[in-house]
Design a protein around this motif. Structure first.
Motif, PDB file in Angstrom:
ATOM      1  N   GLN A   1      -2.049   1.617 -13.962  1.00 24.38           N
ATOM      2  CA  GLN A   1      -1.340   1.147 -12.765  1.00 24.38           C
ATOM      3  C   GLN A   1      -2.376   0.942 -11.678  1.00 24.38           C
ATOM      4  N   ILE A   2      -2.369  -0.239 -11.072  1.00 23.03           N
ATOM      5  CA  ILE A   2      -3.248  -0.469  -9.937  1.00 23.03           C
ATOM      6  C   ILE A   2      -2.417  -0.541  -8.675  1.00 23.03           C
ATOM      7  N   ARG A   3      -2.975   0.019  -7.581  1.00 19.85           N
ATOM      8  CA  ARG A   3      -2.262   0.135  -6.312  1.00 19.85           C
ATOM      9  C   ARG A   3      -3.022  -0.574  -5.215  1.00 19.85           C
ATOM     10  N   GLU A   4      -2.300  -1.306  -4.397  1.00 19.54           N
ATOM     11  CA  GLU A   4      -2.852  -1.895  -3.181  1.00 19.54           C
ATOM     12  C   GLU A   4      -2.116  -1.271  -2.005  1.00 19.54           C
ATOM     13  N   PHE A   5      -2.841  -0.485  -1.217  1.00 21.43           N
ATOM     14  CA  PHE A   5      -2.222   0.169  -0.071  1.00 21.43           C
ATOM     15  C   PHE A   5      -2.012  -0.833   1.064  1.00 21.43           C
ATOM     16  N   LYS A   6      -0.909  -0.689   1.750  1.00 27.60           N
ATOM     17  CA  LYS A   6      -0.607  -1.532   2.907  1.00 27.60           C
ATOM     18  C   LYS A   6      -1.264  -0.926   4.143  1.00 27.60           C
ATOM     19  N   LEU A   7      -1.687  -1.747   5.039  1.00 29.91           N
ATOM     20  CA  LEU A   7      -2.365  -1.235   6.239  1.00 29.91           C
ATOM     21  C   LEU A   7      -1.416  -0.599   7.209  1.00 29.91           C
TER      22      LEU A   7
END
Length: 118
Positions: free
Chosen positions: A112-118
């Motif tokens: 699972q890859i995650r992109e955090f929101k700013l």
């Protein structure tokens, strides 16, 4: 630990409470969050998300452990994965903190890859 970890492991289990008790008792981890579908345990260095499986777990041929890692951009990572011998899997999910999708490495292990929101 404040907020979601950027990396760790997801463990699928048909009995998330039993597995949570194991990890907290065995490794002195702390209960971080609990819902009907998952229990998050960990310490300042590592996070284990014990999750009800999205499908019925067959006796064989199902990887019940999946690492999760953070990337700067899901779109960029999905574009790179095939060039490196992996596969971008269908679907993307989001919550207020981050968006996720799944890829597989060249051996077929799901990540699972995650992109955090700013």
């Amino acid at each position: 630990m404040s907020g979601p970890q950027k990396s760790g492991v997801i463990v699928y289990s048909n009995n998330i409470k039993r597995l949570s008790d194991f990890y907290t008792g065995m490794f002195n981890m702390t209960l971080l969050r609990e819902t009907d579908d998952f229990i998050s345990v960990g310490d300042s260095d590592f996070n284990i998300v014990i999750h009800t499986p999205p499908i019925k777990i067959p006796e064989h041929h199902f990887n019940t452990v999946k690492i999760f890692l953070t990337v700067e951009s899901l779109e960029d990572a999905r574009g790179r994965v095939e060039k490196l011998g992996g596969e971008a899997l269908a679907g993307e999910w989001s919550n207020p903190v981050f968006s996720v999708c799944n890829i597989s490495d060249p051996d077929g292990n799901h990540i699972q890859i995650r992109e955090f929101k700013l």
